[in-house]
Design a protein around this motif. Structure first.
Motif, PDB file in Angstrom:
ATOM      1  N   PRO A 170     -21.719 -31.714  35.399  1.00 32.41           N
ATOM      2  CA  PRO A 170     -22.485 -32.238  34.260  1.00 32.41           C
ATOM      3  C   PRO A 170     -23.769 -31.466  33.973  1.00 32.41           C
ATOM      4  O   PRO A 170     -24.348 -31.618  32.887  1.00 32.41           O
ATOM      5  CB  PRO A 170     -22.782 -33.685  34.678  1.00 32.41           C
ATOM      6  CG  PRO A 170     -22.736 -33.664  36.175  1.00 32.41           C
ATOM      7  CD  PRO A 170     -21.681 -32.668  36.518  1.00 32.41           C
ATOM      8  N   TYR A 171     -24.198 -30.637  34.915  1.00 29.11           N
ATOM      9  CA  TYR A 171     -25.384 -29.816  34.691  1.00 29.11           C
ATOM     10  C   TYR A 171     -25.022 -28.336  34.514  1.00 29.11           C
ATOM     11  O   TYR A 171     -25.886 -27.480  34.551  1.00 29.11           O
ATOM     12  CB  TYR A 171     -26.363 -29.972  35.855  1.00 29.11           C
ATOM     13  CG  TYR A 171     -26.817 -31.403  36.033  1.00 29.11           C
ATOM     14  CD1 TYR A 171     -27.757 -31.967  35.173  1.00 29.11           C
ATOM     15  CD2 TYR A 171     -26.282 -32.194  37.050  1.00 29.11           C
ATOM     16  CE1 TYR A 171     -28.159 -33.282  35.320  1.00 29.11           C
ATOM     17  CE2 TYR A 171     -26.681 -33.512  37.202  1.00 29.11           C
ATOM     18  CZ  TYR A 171     -27.622 -34.052  36.332  1.00 29.11           C
ATOM     19  OH  TYR A 171     -28.013 -35.363  36.477  1.00 29.11           O
ATOM     20  N   GLY A 172     -23.730 -28.091  34.339  1.00 25.98           N
ATOM     21  CA  GLY A 172     -23.256 -26.722  34.180  1.00 25.98           C
ATOM     22  C   GLY A 172     -22.617 -26.197  35.447  1.00 25.98           C
ATOM     23  O   GLY A 172     -23.056 -26.509  36.564  1.00 25.98           O
ATOM     24  N   ASN A 173     -21.553 -25.442  35.290  1.00 24.10           N
ATOM     25  CA  ASN A 173     -20.821 -24.903  36.432  1.00 24.10           C
ATOM     26  C   ASN A 173     -21.600 -23.768  37.073  1.00 24.10           C
ATOM     27  O   ASN A 173     -21.934 -22.779  36.414  1.00 24.10           O
ATOM     28  CB  ASN A 173     -19.447 -24.391  35.970  1.00 24.10           C
ATOM     29  CG  ASN A 173     -18.631 -23.820  37.102  1.00 24.10           C
ATOM     30  OD1 ASN A 173     -18.724 -24.283  38.239  1.00 24.10           O
ATOM     31  ND2 ASN A 173     -17.829 -22.809  36.810  1.00 24.10           N
ATOM     32  N   ILE A 174     -21.914 -23.878  38.360  1.00 26.19           N
ATOM     33  CA  ILE A 174     -22.692 -22.841  39.040  1.00 26.19           C
ATOM     34  C   ILE A 174     -21.806 -21.812  39.727  1.00 26.19           C
ATOM     35  O   ILE A 174     -22.298 -20.818  40.256  1.00 26.19           O
ATOM     36  CB  ILE A 174     -23.651 -23.456  40.066  1.00 26.19           C
ATOM     37  CG1 ILE A 174     -22.883 -24.214  41.154  1.00 26.19           C
ATOM     38  CG2 ILE A 174     -24.668 -24.370  39.378  1.00 26.19           C
ATOM     39  CD1 ILE A 174     -23.759 -24.721  42.297  1.00 26.19           C
ATOM     40  N   GLU A 175     -20.486 -22.046  39.720  1.00 28.62           N
ATOM     41  CA  GLU A 175     -19.569 -21.101  40.360  1.00 28.62           C
ATOM     42  C   GLU A 175     -19.148 -19.999  39.394  1.00 28.62           C
ATOM     43  O   GLU A 175     -19.154 -20.184  38.172  1.00 28.62           O
ATOM     44  CB  GLU A 175     -18.304 -21.828  40.838  1.00 28.62           C
ATOM     45  CG  GLU A 175     -18.539 -22.881  41.883  1.00 28.62           C
ATOM     46  CD  GLU A 175     -17.242 -23.534  42.319  1.00 28.62           C
ATOM     47  OE1 GLU A 175     -16.169 -22.927  42.121  1.00 28.62           O
ATOM     48  OE2 GLU A 175     -17.295 -24.651  42.859  1.00 28.62           O
TER      49      GLU A 175
END
Length: 472
Positions: free
Chosen positions: A149-154
């Motif tokens: 929900p806060y953006g994909n960090i992968e």
């Protein structure tokens, strides 16, 4: 590719309209696939469409071919089995980014490594669209999903690069916007005699688009158009310039050995070798086994007690007296000491399922296995327990025989390692329908020459003890 190809004959119109959301690219992929099949001029009865689980999973229903919808991530495993069984069939797989690169990732790697002749059409919509909008292995960096929900960090997984590295011989990528190119790539995949992967960047307007500022379905197609770049042009751009771009084109198109062809060659060689092999020496069937339609054995105990080898010997003995036989096994992670069991089915009829469900005969060589399996025995069945380690046997209506199997091996043979063969001797006598000569021959075929006399002595000690059990 011409646009005037009639695809209706390749669809099950009775199953339409489809279930997909407005703007979903799956319908475009379905259309492109039907057009590619039309160009191949295949007989529909010779085509097999396989799918896993996802919104795309309905495609075998909508296409008028042989079709199978399988479990999540296992489409390639099912398709491999079908292709090996029927290499004449034209097999292709509908898959998604989660189905193929997530839960089915290992199947994907090995299907590519084998270079088995099938085509995988991967609909990459960057998300698990059907099961709640979770992030998938291909979700772009910073993209929003229900699990990011806060953006994909992968970093996202590149399906085409994985396919190339794993051994696929035809690898291409395009988008649902580039309709003719998509149909053309699928056709090229069909014509490739090996493992082909066509990745289609395929909009999920509901699960992905709404969460990532695409207000309308058409906005996603505009994005595909403006952000796609051909493989040739991409070679002149830096890594920074390629950031966020969708590189389309054919990434690999080579020829190498195909799995089914290699398998067929091996099978022919095995058949030729079998003609030269000396057949198993058969033994007369004991009278008690003449009407034995089916008998299930479970040999259970601890790892290191030789139960798997004993099961193999028992199965071979059954074959030597003219029975059909299968053997399977299960054991713990420990080489020794962990739970272990070997299962054998003997009978006159075809054995269509290889696992024991409710054994007629149970050999139990420790208390743990006795506690676990003694209550599973068929009514009126036989339990043979190694009283060296088994003290208590749950009550039931089975015939129970107790024999100090391991202690006999130590006292009479001088080595506990042959306790499994002692057990076979006792088992042969108390069961009555296993030919002792067949078991002896099976034992001799499985042990080293220097240990033959020792093992035959162990078998005979067990058989004699079994005789005592019956007369006591």
């Amino acid at each position: 590719m011409a646009n005037n190809i009639q695809i209706n004959e390749y669809l099950r119109e009775s199953e339409l309209p489809h279930i997909w959301c407005a703007g979903c690219g799956h319908g475009i992929v379905l259309n492109a696939t039907a057009r590619a099949v039309a160009k191949m001029d295949w007989n529909k009865d010779d085509v097999l469409a396989v799918s896993g689980i996802g919104c795309f999973g309905r495609m075998p229903v909508y296409t008028d071919f042989n079709g199978v919808q399988t479990t999540h991530g296992r489409a390639l495993a099912f398709a491999t089995g079908m292709k090996v069984h029927r290499p004449d069939m034209n097999v292709f797989v509908f898959s998604g980014d989660g189905d193929c690169a997530g839960i089915g990732g290992n199947h994907f790697l090995h299907a590519a490594k084998r270079n088995i002749d099938m085509t995988v059409i991967v609909m990459n919509n960057y998300i698990y669209g059907m099961t709640g909008g979770q992030g998938s292995p291909t979700t772009p960096h910073n993209s929003m999903t229900t699990t990011t929900p806060y953006g994909n960090i992968e970093a996202e997984l590149d399906i085409c690069e994985v396919a190339k590295a794993a051994g696929a011989t035809f690898v291409a990528r395009t988008t649902a916007y580039h309709v003719n190119q998509l149909a053309g790539y699928i056709e090229k995949g069909f014509r490739n005699k090996g493992f082909s992967v066509i990745e289609c960047i395929d909009p999920c307007t509901t699960g992905y688009g709404r969460r990532n500022k695409f207000k309308k379905p058409v906005d996603m197609y505009k994005y595909l158009k403006s952000n796609s770049i051909s493989l040739d042009k991409s070679k002149d751009l830096s890594e920074e310039e390629l950031e966020g771009k969708i590189v389309t084109g054919i990434f690999k198109d080579v020829r190498k050995r195909e799995y089914c062809n290699e398998y067929d060659k091996m099978a022919k060689q095995v058949r030729e070798n079998a003609k030269e092999e000396v057949p198993l020496e058969m033994v007369p069937e004991v009278p008690e086994a003449e009407n034995l339609k089916r008998c299930e054995f479970r040999l259970s105990g601890s790892g290191g007690q030789g139960l798997i080898l004993a099961g193999i010997m028992l199965a071979e003995a059954g074959i030597r007296q003219g029975k059909k036989a299968v053997q399977s096994q299960s054991y713990g992670v420990e080489a020794r000491g962990g739970a272990s069991r070997s299962e054998v089915i003997l009978g006159d009829e075809d054995i269509n399922f290889p696992e024991v469900i409710c054994p007629d005969v149970l050999l139990t060589m420790n208390q743990e296995s006795c506690d676990k399996f003694a209550t599973d025995i068929k009514s009126g069945g036989i339990i043979l327990a190694d009283s060296t380690y088994v003290d208590n046997i749950p009550e039931g209506d089975a015939k129970v025989y107790k024999a100090p199997i391991t202690q006999l091996a130590i006292d009479k043979i001088g080595n506990a390692v042959v306790a499994n063969v002692v057990a076979l001797g006792v088992l042969a006598r108390v069961c009555g329908f296993i030919a002792p000569e067949g078991l002896k021959k099976a034992i001799l075929s499985r042990v080293p020459a220097k240990a033959m006399d020792l093992n035959i002595k162990a078998f005979e000690e067990g058989y004699n003890y079994g005789e005592q059990l019956l007369t006591d």
